[in-house]
Design a protein around this motif. Structure first.
Motif, mmCIF file in Angstrom:
data_model
loop_
_atom_site.group_PDB
_atom_site.id
_atom_site.type_symbol
_atom_site.label_atom_id
_atom_site.label_comp_id
_atom_site.label_asym_id
_atom_site.label_seq_id
_atom_site.Cartn_x
_atom_site.Cartn_y
_atom_site.Cartn_z
ATOM 1 N N VAL A 10 -56.893 0.873 108.900
ATOM 2 C CA VAL A 10 -55.639 0.165 108.923
ATOM 3 C C VAL A 10 -56.269 -0.915 110.136
ATOM 4 O O VAL A 10 -56.243 -0.521 110.997
ATOM 5 C CB VAL A 10 -54.335 0.543 108.966
ATOM 6 N N MET A 11 -56.309 -2.242 109.631
ATOM 7 C CA MET A 11 -56.437 -3.239 110.591
ATOM 8 C C MET A 11 -55.218 -4.300 110.672
ATOM 9 O O MET A 11 -54.559 -4.271 109.758
ATOM 10 C CB MET A 11 -57.564 -4.256 110.135
ATOM 11 N N ALA A 12 -54.928 -4.404 112.083
ATOM 12 C CA ALA A 12 -54.005 -5.262 112.368
ATOM 13 C C ALA A 12 -54.030 -6.351 113.354
ATOM 14 O O ALA A 12 -54.974 -6.093 114.155
ATOM 15 C CB ALA A 12 -52.580 -4.445 112.633
ATOM 16 N N ARG A 13 -53.170 -7.278 113.620
ATOM 17 C CA ARG A 13 -53.284 -8.340 114.777
ATOM 18 C C ARG A 13 -53.057 -7.366 116.045
ATOM 19 O O ARG A 13 -51.978 -6.437 116.098
ATOM 20 C CB ARG A 13 -52.198 -9.169 114.834
ATOM 21 N N GLY A 14 -53.889 -7.665 117.146
ATOM 22 C CA GLY A 14 -53.795 -7.026 118.238
ATOM 23 C C GLY A 14 -53.356 -8.026 119.354
ATOM 24 O O GLY A 14 -53.358 -9.144 119.121
ATOM 25 N N GLN A 15 -53.039 -7.636 120.592
ATOM 26 C CA GLN A 15 -52.946 -8.406 121.804
ATOM 27 C C GLN A 15 -54.389 -9.336 122.047
ATOM 28 O O GLN A 15 -55.388 -8.880 121.614
ATOM 29 C CB GLN A 15 -52.816 -7.619 123.193
ATOM 30 N N GLU A 16 -54.164 -10.407 122.771
ATOM 31 C CA GLU A 16 -55.304 -11.206 123.125
ATOM 32 C C GLU A 16 -56.394 -11.577 121.881
ATOM 33 O O GLU A 16 -57.509 -11.715 122.107
ATOM 34 C CB GLU A 16 -56.122 -10.550 124.203
ATOM 35 N N HIS A 17 -55.770 -11.856 120.654
ATOM 36 C CA HIS A 17 -56.254 -12.062 119.550
ATOM 37 C C HIS A 17 -57.402 -11.205 119.238
ATOM 38 O O HIS A 17 -58.440 -11.610 118.576
ATOM 39 C CB HIS A 17 -56.841 -13.646 119.752
ATOM 40 N N ALA A 18 -57.293 -9.951 119.321
ATOM 41 C CA ALA A 18 -58.319 -9.012 119.082
ATOM 42 C C ALA A 18 -57.869 -8.437 117.733
ATOM 43 O O ALA A 18 -56.551 -8.507 117.341
ATOM 44 C CB ALA A 18 -58.484 -7.958 120.082
ATOM 45 N N ILE A 19 -58.447 -7.760 117.002
ATOM 46 C CA ILE A 19 -58.154 -7.044 115.647
ATOM 47 C C ILE A 19 -58.039 -5.559 116.101
ATOM 48 O O ILE A 19 -59.080 -4.897 116.500
ATOM 49 C CB ILE A 19 -59.017 -7.169 114.310
ATOM 50 N N TYR A 20 -56.779 -4.863 115.961
ATOM 51 C CA TYR A 20 -56.896 -3.529 116.241
ATOM 52 C C TYR A 20 -56.946 -2.662 114.889
ATOM 53 O O TYR A 20 -56.926 -2.993 113.654
ATOM 54 C CB TYR A 20 -55.426 -3.115 116.571
ATOM 55 N N VAL A 21 -57.802 -1.644 115.015
ATOM 56 C CA VAL A 21 -58.464 -0.924 114.071
ATOM 57 C C VAL A 21 -58.297 0.561 114.185
ATOM 58 O O VAL A 21 -58.252 1.239 115.275
ATOM 59 C CB VAL A 21 -59.992 -1.016 113.760
ATOM 60 N N TYR A 22 -57.152 1.199 113.110
ATOM 61 C CA TYR A 22 -56.842 2.527 113.497
ATOM 62 C C TYR A 22 -57.136 3.313 112.171
ATOM 63 O O TYR A 22 -57.230 2.769 111.196
ATOM 64 C CB TYR A 22 -55.180 2.624 113.405
ATOM 65 N N SER A 23 -57.301 4.713 112.157
ATOM 66 C CA SER A 23 -57.337 5.534 111.294
ATOM 67 C C SER A 23 -55.952 5.623 110.467
ATOM 68 O O SER A 23 -55.040 5.180 111.047
ATOM 69 C CB SER A 23 -57.768 7.082 111.562
ATOM 70 N N GLN A 24 -56.214 5.753 109.162
ATOM 71 C CA GLN A 24 -54.738 5.727 108.113
ATOM 72 C C GLN A 24 -53.701 6.641 109.031
ATOM 73 O O GLN A 24 -52.439 6.243 109.214
ATOM 74 C CB GLN A 24 -55.156 6.278 106.740
ATOM 75 N N ARG A 25 -54.228 7.777 109.334
ATOM 76 C CA ARG A 25 -53.148 8.953 110.184
ATOM 77 C C ARG A 25 -52.588 8.166 111.392
ATOM 78 O O ARG A 25 -51.384 8.324 111.770
ATOM 79 C CB ARG A 25 -53.866 10.125 110.217
ATOM 80 N N GLU A 26 -53.588 7.566 112.316
ATOM 81 C CA GLU A 26 -53.059 7.105 113.489
ATOM 82 C C GLU A 26 -52.145 6.125 113.241
ATOM 83 O O GLU A 26 -51.398 6.085 114.159
ATOM 84 C CB GLU A 26 -54.246 6.714 114.445
ATOM 85 N N PHE A 27 -52.422 5.333 112.440
ATOM 86 C CA PHE A 27 -51.503 4.089 112.094
ATOM 87 C C PHE A 27 -50.288 4.730 111.706
ATOM 88 O O PHE A 27 -49.125 4.021 112.078
ATOM 89 C CB PHE A 27 -52.223 3.230 111.029
ATOM 90 N N GLU A 28 -50.072 5.521 110.856
ATOM 91 C CA GLU A 28 -48.696 6.116 110.399
ATOM 92 C C GLU A 28 -48.117 6.664 111.418
ATOM 93 O O GLU A 28 -46.941 6.427 111.565
ATOM 94 C CB GLU A 28 -49.106 7.163 109.384
ATOM 95 N N ASP A 29 -48.537 7.331 112.296
ATOM 96 C CA ASP A 29 -48.138 7.734 113.516
ATOM 97 C C ASP A 29 -47.703 6.876 114.379
ATOM 98 O O ASP A 29 -46.446 6.896 114.970
ATOM 99 C CB ASP A 29 -49.015 8.835 114.413
ATOM 100 N N LEU A 30 -48.273 5.798 114.614
ATOM 101 C CA LEU A 30 -48.074 4.816 115.346
ATOM 102 C C LEU A 30 -46.726 3.999 114.818
ATOM 103 O O LEU A 30 -45.640 3.880 115.832
ATOM 104 C CB LEU A 30 -48.962 3.669 115.494
#
Length: 144
Positions: free
Chosen positions: A31-51
Motif C-alpha cells: 500500500v502506497m500513500a502520501r508521506g511527510q516531506e513529499h515522500a511516498i510511504y510504502v507499507y505491507s498490506q498487513r502493516e498498513f491495516e494495523d496502522l
C-alpha cells in the motif's frame, strides 16, 4: 524490518522494481500513500491495516485535525501487487505529489519504505544530517 538505501529507476510506465531486500515483506502486496516531506510511504498490506486501525482509534480524540489527516492520508493510498519482475506501479497522483522523475531513492524506515525523488532526498538528507549528531539527546534520550 526495512533498512537501507537503494537507488532504483522509475521506468516509462511509472513502475519501480522493489529492492531485493524488501521483496519478502512486500510479496503479497503493498500500500502506497502520501508521506511527510513529499515522500511516498510504502507499507505491507498487513502493516498498513494495523496502522489504519490505530489511526482510526485515535482520530476521534484528535478532533478535526485528526480527521483531516486521516482523510488526506487514506484518499491518496493505493494497493498494488508486485508483478513477476517485482515491479509495482506508482500511480500518477503519487508520482506528482512526490515530484518523482526517473532517479529515485528508496529508504527503509523500519515498518515502511519511503520513495523519494533522488534530488529531494539528497537535499533533505543534507539538511537533516547536520543536526543528526545532536538529535540523540533531544529525540531519543538515553537510548544510546
Amino acid at each position: 524490518m526495512l533498512l537501507g538505501t537503494f537507488v532504483p529507476k522509475l521506468d516509462e510506465k511509472g513502475r519501480i522494481i522493489l529492492p531485493a531486500k524488501f521483496r519478502d515483506d512486500f510479496s503479497s502486496g503493498v500500500v502506497m500513500a502520501r508521506g511527510q516531506e513529499h515522500a511516498i510511504y510504502v507499507y505491507s498490506q498487513r502493516e498498513f491495516e494495523d496502522l489504519v486501525e490505530r489511526m482510526q482509534k485515535q482520530a476521534p480524540s484528535l478532533g478535526k485535525k485528526g480527521r483531516d489527516y486521516l482523510r488526506l492520508f487514506l484518499s491518496g493510498a493505493t494497493q498494488e501487487i508486485p508483478d513477476k519482475q517485482h515491479r509495482v506501479t506508482i500511480p500518477a497522483v503519487l508520482r506528482e505529489y512526490a515530484g518523482l522523475d526517473r532517479d529515485l531513492t528508496v529508504i527503509g524506515a523500519g515498518s515502511r519504505a519511503e520513495i523519494w525523488d533522488t534530488a529531494a532526498w539528497n537535499e533533505y538528507y543534507a539538511n537533516a544530517e547536520s543536526g543528526f549528531a545532536d538529535a540523540d539527546e533531544e529525540v531519543i534520550s538515553g537510548l544510546f
